[in-house]
Scaffold this motif. Structure first.
Motif, PDB file in Angstrom:
ATOM      1  N   VAL A   1       0.831  -1.212   0.000  1.00  0.00           N
ATOM      2  CA  VAL A   1       0.000   0.000   0.000  1.00  0.00           C
ATOM      3  C   VAL A   1       0.863   1.260   0.000  1.00  0.00           C
ATOM      4  O   VAL A   1       0.600   2.211  -0.752  1.00  0.00           O
ATOM      5  CB  VAL A   1      -0.973  -0.018   1.202  1.00  0.00           C
ATOM      6  N   ILE A   2       1.889   1.298   0.826  1.00  0.00           N
ATOM      7  CA  ILE A   2       2.774   2.474   0.865  1.00  0.00           C
ATOM      8  C   ILE A   2       3.398   2.698  -0.507  1.00  0.00           C
ATOM      9  O   ILE A   2       3.386   3.816  -1.043  1.00  0.00           O
ATOM     10  CB  ILE A   2       3.857   2.308   1.950  1.00  0.00           C
ATOM     11  N   ASN A   3       3.939   1.633  -1.109  1.00  0.00           N
ATOM     12  CA  ASN A   3       4.561   1.763  -2.433  1.00  0.00           C
ATOM     13  C   ASN A   3       3.540   2.138  -3.504  1.00  0.00           C
ATOM     14  O   ASN A   3       3.841   2.933  -4.402  1.00  0.00           O
ATOM     15  CB  ASN A   3       5.295   0.473  -2.815  1.00  0.00           C
ATOM     16  N   PHE A   4       2.325   1.583  -3.423  1.00  0.00           N
ATOM     17  CA  PHE A   4       1.279   1.907  -4.393  1.00  0.00           C
ATOM     18  C   PHE A   4       0.966   3.396  -4.365  1.00  0.00           C
ATOM     19  O   PHE A   4       0.920   4.058  -5.403  1.00  0.00           O
ATOM     20  CB  PHE A   4       0.017   1.101  -4.104  1.00  0.00           C
ATOM     21  N   PHE A   5       0.748   3.936  -3.170  1.00  0.00           N
ATOM     22  CA  PHE A   5       0.379   5.340  -3.072  1.00  0.00           C
ATOM     23  C   PHE A   5       1.549   6.262  -3.392  1.00  0.00           C
ATOM     24  O   PHE A   5       1.350   7.336  -3.972  1.00  0.00           O
ATOM     25  CB  PHE A   5      -0.228   5.656  -1.707  1.00  0.00           C
ATOM     26  N   LEU A   6       2.767   5.871  -3.053  1.00  0.00           N
ATOM     27  CA  LEU A   6       3.932   6.680  -3.427  1.00  0.00           C
ATOM     28  C   LEU A   6       4.110   6.700  -4.942  1.00  0.00           C
ATOM     29  O   LEU A   6       4.406   7.737  -5.534  1.00  0.00           O
ATOM     30  CB  LEU A   6       5.204   6.147  -2.755  1.00  0.00           C
ATOM     31  N   THR A   7       3.918   5.559  -5.589  1.00  0.00           N
ATOM     32  CA  THR A   7       4.067   5.448  -7.033  1.00  0.00           C
ATOM     33  C   THR A   7       2.987   6.214  -7.780  1.00  0.00           C
ATOM     34  O   THR A   7       3.254   6.868  -8.785  1.00  0.00           O
ATOM     35  CB  THR A   7       4.026   3.960  -7.460  1.00  0.00           C
ATOM     36  N   HIS A   8       1.750   6.164  -7.276  1.00  0.00           N
ATOM     37  CA  HIS A   8       0.625   6.785  -7.971  1.00  0.00           C
ATOM     38  C   HIS A   8       0.346   8.215  -7.515  1.00  0.00           C
ATOM     39  O   HIS A   8      -0.550   8.861  -8.051  1.00  0.00           O
ATOM     40  CB  HIS A   8      -0.629   5.917  -7.811  1.00  0.00           C
ATOM     41  N   GLY A   9       1.096   8.694  -6.537  1.00  0.00           N
ATOM     42  CA  GLY A   9       0.947  10.076  -6.105  1.00  0.00           C
ATOM     43  C   GLY A   9      -0.430  10.394  -5.542  1.00  0.00           C
ATOM     44  O   GLY A   9      -0.932  11.498  -5.708  1.00  0.00           O
ATOM     45  N   SER A  10      -1.030   9.443  -4.894  1.00  0.00           N
ATOM     46  CA  SER A  10      -2.360   9.631  -4.337  1.00  0.00           C
ATOM     47  C   SER A  10      -2.371   9.085  -2.927  1.00  0.00           C
ATOM     48  O   SER A  10      -1.454   8.390  -2.506  1.00  0.00           O
ATOM     49  CB  SER A  10      -3.390   8.885  -5.197  1.00  0.00           C
ATOM     50  N   ASP A  11      -3.419   9.399  -2.173  1.00  0.00           N
ATOM     51  CA  ASP A  11      -3.542   8.823  -0.841  1.00  0.00           C
ATOM     52  C   ASP A  11      -4.885   8.126  -0.652  1.00  0.00           C
ATOM     53  O   ASP A  11      -5.259   7.779   0.454  1.00  0.00           O
ATOM     54  CB  ASP A  11      -3.313   9.864   0.244  1.00  0.00           C
ATOM     55  N   SER A  12      -5.620   7.912  -1.755  1.00  0.00           N
ATOM     56  CA  SER A  12      -6.870   7.162  -1.644  1.00  0.00           C
ATOM     57  C   SER A  12      -7.164   6.445  -2.960  1.00  0.00           C
ATOM     58  O   SER A  12      -6.763   6.879  -4.035  1.00  0.00           O
ATOM     59  CB  SER A  12      -8.035   8.081  -1.274  1.00  0.00           C
ATOM     60  N   TYR A  13      -7.844   5.316  -2.826  1.00  0.00           N
ATOM     61  CA  TYR A  13      -8.209   4.501  -3.986  1.00  0.00           C
ATOM     62  C   TYR A  13      -9.596   3.928  -3.734  1.00  0.00           C
ATOM     63  O   TYR A  13      -9.800   3.186  -2.768  1.00  0.00           O
ATOM     64  CB  TYR A  13      -7.190   3.369  -4.189  1.00  0.00           C
ATOM     65  N   TYR A  14     -10.541   4.279  -4.581  1.00  0.00           N
ATOM     66  CA  TYR A  14     -11.902   3.766  -4.475  1.00  0.00           C
ATOM     67  C   TYR A  14     -11.922   2.349  -5.015  1.00  0.00           C
ATOM     68  O   TYR A  14     -11.567   2.109  -6.162  1.00  0.00           O
ATOM     69  CB  TYR A  14     -12.861   4.654  -5.264  1.00  0.00           C
ATOM     70  N   PHE A  15     -12.348   1.394  -4.179  1.00  0.00           N
ATOM     71  CA  PHE A  15     -12.389   0.000  -4.596  1.00  0.00           C
ATOM     72  C   PHE A  15     -13.800  -0.421  -4.975  1.00  0.00           C
ATOM     73  O   PHE A  15     -14.030  -0.963  -6.042  1.00  0.00           O
ATOM     74  CB  PHE A  15     -11.834  -0.898  -3.487  1.00  0.00           C
ATOM     75  N   ASN A  16     -14.760  -0.188  -4.090  1.00  0.00           N
ATOM     76  CA  ASN A  16     -16.166  -0.454  -4.393  1.00  0.00           C
ATOM     77  C   ASN A  16     -17.036   0.348  -3.431  1.00  0.00           C
ATOM     78  O   ASN A  16     -16.534   1.181  -2.688  1.00  0.00           O
ATOM     79  CB  ASN A  16     -16.486  -1.953  -4.371  1.00  0.00           C
ATOM     80  N   SER A  17     -18.333   0.087  -3.412  1.00  0.00           N
ATOM     81  CA  SER A  17     -19.264   0.924  -2.653  1.00  0.00           C
ATOM     82  C   SER A  17     -19.157   0.788  -1.134  1.00  0.00           C
ATOM     83  O   SER A  17     -19.799   1.528  -0.410  1.00  0.00           O
ATOM     84  CB  SER A  17     -20.700   0.631  -3.091  1.00  0.00           C
ATOM     85  N   PHE A  18     -18.354  -0.142  -0.649  1.00  0.00           N
ATOM     86  CA  PHE A  18     -18.193  -0.263   0.799  1.00  0.00           C
ATOM     87  C   PHE A  18     -16.734  -0.355   1.246  1.00  0.00           C
ATOM     88  O   PHE A  18     -16.459  -0.455   2.427  1.00  0.00           O
ATOM     89  CB  PHE A  18     -18.965  -1.477   1.349  1.00  0.00           C
ATOM     90  N   LEU A  19     -15.792  -0.292   0.303  1.00  0.00           N
ATOM     91  CA  LEU A  19     -14.385  -0.419   0.662  1.00  0.00           C
ATOM     92  C   LEU A  19     -13.534   0.551  -0.145  1.00  0.00           C
ATOM     93  O   LEU A  19     -13.606   0.577  -1.381  1.00  0.00           O
ATOM     94  CB  LEU A  19     -13.902  -1.857   0.404  1.00  0.00           C
ATOM     95  N   ASN A  20     -12.761   1.343   0.563  1.00  0.00           N
ATOM     96  CA  ASN A  20     -11.745   2.201  -0.050  1.00  0.00           C
ATOM     97  C   ASN A  20     -10.404   1.842   0.571  1.00  0.00           C
ATOM     98  O   ASN A  20     -10.339   1.308   1.675  1.00  0.00           O
ATOM     99  CB  ASN A  20     -12.001   3.685   0.239  1.00  0.00           C
ATOM    100  N   PHE A  21      -9.353   2.168  -0.136  1.00  0.00           N
ATOM    101  CA  PHE A  21      -8.018   2.094   0.445  1.00  0.00           C
ATOM    102  C   PHE A  21      -7.491   3.523   0.533  1.00  0.00           C
ATOM    103  O   PHE A  21      -7.472   4.243  -0.457  1.00  0.00           O
ATOM    104  CB  PHE A  21      -7.083   1.223  -0.406  1.00  0.00           C
ATOM    105  N   VAL A  22      -7.127   3.927   1.724  1.00  0.00           N
ATOM    106  CA  VAL A  22      -6.570   5.257   1.967  1.00  0.00           C
ATOM    107  C   VAL A  22      -5.327   5.080   2.826  1.00  0.00           C
ATOM    108  O   VAL A  22      -5.268   4.180   3.661  1.00  0.00           O
ATOM    109  CB  VAL A  22      -7.577   6.199   2.660  1.00  0.00           C
ATOM    110  N   LEU A  23      -4.352   5.897   2.614  1.00  0.00           N
ATOM    111  CA  LEU A  23      -3.138   5.800   3.422  1.00  0.00           C
ATOM    112  C   LEU A  23      -3.153   6.896   4.478  1.00  0.00           C
ATOM    113  O   LEU A  23      -3.052   8.077   4.156  1.00  0.00           O
ATOM    114  CB  LEU A  23      -1.885   5.912   2.560  1.00  0.00           C
TER     115      LEU A  23
END
Length: 140
Positions: free
Chosen positions: A10-32
């Motif tokens: 997750v840390i590498n994903f958000f550092l690589t994509h320059g974001s701190d949140s990712y919408y996954f579906n209507s009940f789950l997000n990934f945020v750092l």
């Protein structure tokens, strides 16, 4: 291992994509979020309090390890081991990053639960199993 792998990913994903949140579906997000408080971000703290909490967590881990080796009940040992494993995962992050990376955001409509990580899940499962073992498997 799952905890370390998920946090690193997750840390590498958000550092690589320059974001701190990712919408996954209507009940789950990934945020750092970098948690400098206790469980679920409670008691966000300054540096002195943070280090005091970290030391307190270390003492709790030592207590749990002693309890683990003194216990003679298998299910209790498994429960305590889960709690220790999760606590060590978060304690490691407190030492290395000076914060714990939390990233799982469960929600329903506008209600969001506290953001948490895999260690928090492991600790919660260990505590739940420990409580259940005390109710149902206690030696009479």
């Amino acid at each position: 291992m799952t905890d370390r792998t998920s946090k690193n990913y997750v840390i590498n994903f958000f550092l690589t994509h320059g974001s701190d949140s990712y919408y996954f579906n209507s009940f789950l997000n990934f945020v750092l979020l970098w948690n400098t408080g206790m469980a679920f971000g409670i008691f966000e703290s300054d540096s002195y309090t943070y280090h005091a909490f970290s030391f307190l967590i270390f003492l709790v881990i030592i207590f749990l390890i002693v309890w683990l080796f003194r216990s003679n009940r298998k299910f209790e040992k498994i429960s305590i081991a889960l709690i220790i494993g999760g606590a060590l995962g978060n304690w490691f992050d407190r030492i290395v990053y000076n914060a714990v990376p939390d990233f799982i955001d469960l929600h329903y409509l506008d209600f969001h639960w506290f953001v948490f990580n895999v260690s928090d899940i492991i600790i919660s499962v260990g505590i739940l199993l420990l409580i259940l073992s005390d109710f149902f498997l206690k030696n009479k």
